[in-house]
Design a protein around this motif. Structure first.
Motif, mmCIF file in Angstrom:
data_model
loop_
_atom_site.group_PDB
_atom_site.id
_atom_site.type_symbol
_atom_site.label_atom_id
_atom_site.label_comp_id
_atom_site.label_asym_id
_atom_site.label_seq_id
_atom_site.Cartn_x
_atom_site.Cartn_y
_atom_site.Cartn_z
ATOM 1 N N GLU A 169 -4.120 2.277 -5.922
ATOM 2 C CA GLU A 169 -5.406 2.651 -5.579
ATOM 3 C C GLU A 169 -6.580 2.255 -6.361
ATOM 4 O O GLU A 169 -7.553 1.694 -6.014
ATOM 5 N N GLU A 170 -6.232 2.315 -7.822
ATOM 6 C CA GLU A 170 -7.242 1.789 -8.784
ATOM 7 C C GLU A 170 -7.368 0.244 -8.764
ATOM 8 O O GLU A 170 -8.493 -0.100 -9.040
ATOM 9 N N LYS A 171 -6.231 -0.351 -8.593
ATOM 10 C CA LYS A 171 -6.392 -1.967 -8.440
ATOM 11 C C LYS A 171 -7.080 -2.318 -7.329
ATOM 12 O O LYS A 171 -7.988 -3.305 -7.589
ATOM 13 N N LEU A 172 -7.007 -1.659 -6.358
ATOM 14 C CA LEU A 172 -7.705 -2.115 -5.041
ATOM 15 C C LEU A 172 -9.228 -1.665 -5.088
ATOM 16 O O LEU A 172 -10.119 -2.341 -4.688
ATOM 17 N N GLY A 173 -9.500 -0.723 -5.864
ATOM 18 C CA GLY A 173 -10.857 -0.216 -6.185
ATOM 19 C C GLY A 173 -11.542 -1.299 -6.782
ATOM 20 O O GLY A 173 -12.568 -1.420 -6.842
ATOM 21 N N GLU A 174 -10.843 -1.716 -7.870
ATOM 22 C CA GLU A 174 -11.392 -2.743 -8.954
ATOM 23 C C GLU A 174 -11.766 -4.250 -8.311
ATOM 24 O O GLU A 174 -12.656 -4.784 -8.219
ATOM 25 N N ILE A 175 -10.729 -4.433 -7.033
ATOM 26 C CA ILE A 175 -10.770 -5.678 -6.347
ATOM 27 C C ILE A 175 -12.185 -5.362 -5.455
ATOM 28 O O ILE A 175 -12.849 -6.497 -5.035
ATOM 29 N N LEU A 176 -12.204 -3.991 -4.914
ATOM 30 C CA LEU A 176 -13.489 -3.967 -4.059
ATOM 31 C C LEU A 176 -14.791 -3.976 -4.554
ATOM 32 O O LEU A 176 -15.621 -4.772 -4.301
ATOM 33 N N ALA A 177 -14.622 -3.723 -5.766
ATOM 34 C CA ALA A 177 -15.948 -3.609 -6.781
ATOM 35 C C ALA A 177 -16.350 -5.047 -7.098
ATOM 36 O O ALA A 177 -17.408 -5.514 -7.228
ATOM 37 N N SER B 167 4.168 8.355 -5.939
ATOM 38 C CA SER B 167 2.871 9.027 -6.052
ATOM 39 C C SER B 167 1.992 8.409 -7.180
ATOM 40 O O SER B 167 0.889 7.871 -7.265
ATOM 41 N N GLU B 168 2.882 8.093 -8.504
ATOM 42 C CA GLU B 168 2.436 7.148 -9.241
ATOM 43 C C GLU B 168 1.908 5.850 -8.943
ATOM 44 O O GLU B 168 0.877 5.343 -9.239
ATOM 45 N N GLN B 169 3.033 5.133 -8.130
ATOM 46 C CA GLN B 169 2.682 3.840 -7.785
ATOM 47 C C GLN B 169 1.507 3.679 -6.738
ATOM 48 O O GLN B 169 0.607 2.859 -7.066
ATOM 49 N N ALA B 170 1.487 4.888 -5.925
ATOM 50 C CA ALA B 170 0.215 4.810 -5.030
ATOM 51 C C ALA B 170 -1.185 4.783 -5.546
ATOM 52 O O ALA B 170 -2.171 4.312 -5.451
ATOM 53 N N GLN B 171 -1.191 5.606 -6.824
ATOM 54 C CA GLN B 171 -2.332 5.813 -7.598
ATOM 55 C C GLN B 171 -2.717 4.838 -8.524
ATOM 56 O O GLN B 171 -3.909 4.174 -8.272
ATOM 57 N N ALA B 172 -1.717 3.966 -9.029
ATOM 58 C CA ALA B 172 -2.099 2.708 -9.686
ATOM 59 C C ALA B 172 -2.460 1.707 -8.746
ATOM 60 O O ALA B 172 -3.691 1.041 -9.059
ATOM 61 N N PHE C 180 0.994 -1.342 -0.044
ATOM 62 C CA PHE C 180 0.050 0.149 -0.050
ATOM 63 C C PHE C 180 0.825 1.061 -0.164
ATOM 64 O O PHE C 180 1.185 1.750 1.160
ATOM 65 N N PRO C 181 1.373 1.724 -1.277
ATOM 66 C CA PRO C 181 2.332 2.673 -1.375
ATOM 67 C C PRO C 181 1.723 4.087 -0.679
ATOM 68 O O PRO C 181 2.702 4.820 -0.586
#
Length: 277
Positions: free
Chosen positions: A191-199, A184-189, A159-160
């Motif tokens: 975040e998007e992956k975890l959002g997909e997982i949660l969905a 920051s770029e790693q953190a954003q990427a 969780f960067p």
């Protein structure tokens, strides 16, 4: 420590592997972006157990014990140098004794402040900003433990964003500047992956179709695959770039983490930070 090395009011930052890779990622990033070099190896072998063996050429050998090393950055403005301690593992027992010995060594180096980085798991949503919590130090040295907030349901994943939050607080306290764009770029990427997982999890819960093969979050994590020739060439190219410019080292580490092979390259990676003879 080399006899001819004079440190100026040094601060110590100590990190180990742990939840979310929060501390260790922040430590590596700080080390890479400040262009640190190896200061010393910290020995505490008696606190670690041999947990595996290695087979080479048909011979069984004792597995390598985790290493602990210190890297240093000399402040060009002569305010306070910074030492980063990176431990490959925490001892299975004797953690308090290990920390006391490290603090005693820090005192011998003239360290004036001690910081440790860590993670704190909460109910936060991956899209929210990570907060940073603090805990006071003891043994007569000023300092604190900076804990980056991360979602408890993803405690086993990097969780960067929390690493980034911790570094922002530390660099503010230390009054230094580092380029955090890569993190920051790693953190954003992530975040998007975890959002997909949660969905996916929410859809699975709505459909009420859990299976025994799914993990506790309702999804299966991808398994690490062997390196392809293209991956190996990429790694070698990044090693060469980092050798010429140590500020590029974190890009290398990020790729090694992505390929899930950092453990196999860790010694070689840290050798990049040895001071030239």
């Amino acid at each position: 420590m080399p006899d001819d090395l004079k440190l100026n009011k040094p601060w110590l930052v100590a990190v180990w592997p742990g939840m979310g890779h929060v501390a260790i990622s922040a430590g590596y990033y700080l080390m890479a972006k400040l262009g640190m070099h190896l200061l010393a190896e910290f020995s505490a072998r008696e606190l670690f157990d041999v947990e595996h063996v290695e087979v080479k050429g048909g011979l069984i050998r004792t597995g390598r014990l985790p290493r602990s090393r210190l890297f240093v950055w000399m402040d060009p403005q002569q305010r306070h140098d910074i030492i980063v301690f990176i431990g490959e593992a925490q001892p299975p027992s004797g953690k308090y004794a290990f920390c006391r010995r490290l603090i005693e060594y820090a005192r011998e180096l003239g360290v004036e402040r001690v910081f440790t980085f860590a993670a704190m798991a909460t109910q936060m949503h991956p899209e929210h900003d990570s907060r940073v919590f603090g805990a006071a130090a003891e043994m007569g040295l000023r300092g604190a433990c900076l804990l980056g907030e991360m979602p408890h349901i993803f405690a086993q994943l990097p969780f960067p964003k929390a690493s980034l939050a911790v570094l922002k607080v530390f660099t503010m306290i230390a009054d230094i500047e580092i380029d955090t764009a890569e993190l920051s770029e790693q953190a954003q990427a992530m975040e998007e992956k975890l959002g997909e997982i949660l969905a996916e999890v929410e859809r699975a819960m709505e459909q009420q179709m859990p299976t025994e093969e799914e993990d506790s979050l309702g999804f299966e994590l991808p398994e690490a695959e062997g390196l392809s020739p293209e991956d190996e060439r990429l790694i070698e190219r990044l090693f060469e770039q980092a050798r010429r410019d140590r500020s590029k080292a974190y890009e290398l580490k990020r790729e090694l983490d992505r390929l899930d092979v950092f453990d196999g390259y860790e010694d070689r990676f840290l050798d990049l930070f040895k001071k030239p003879d």
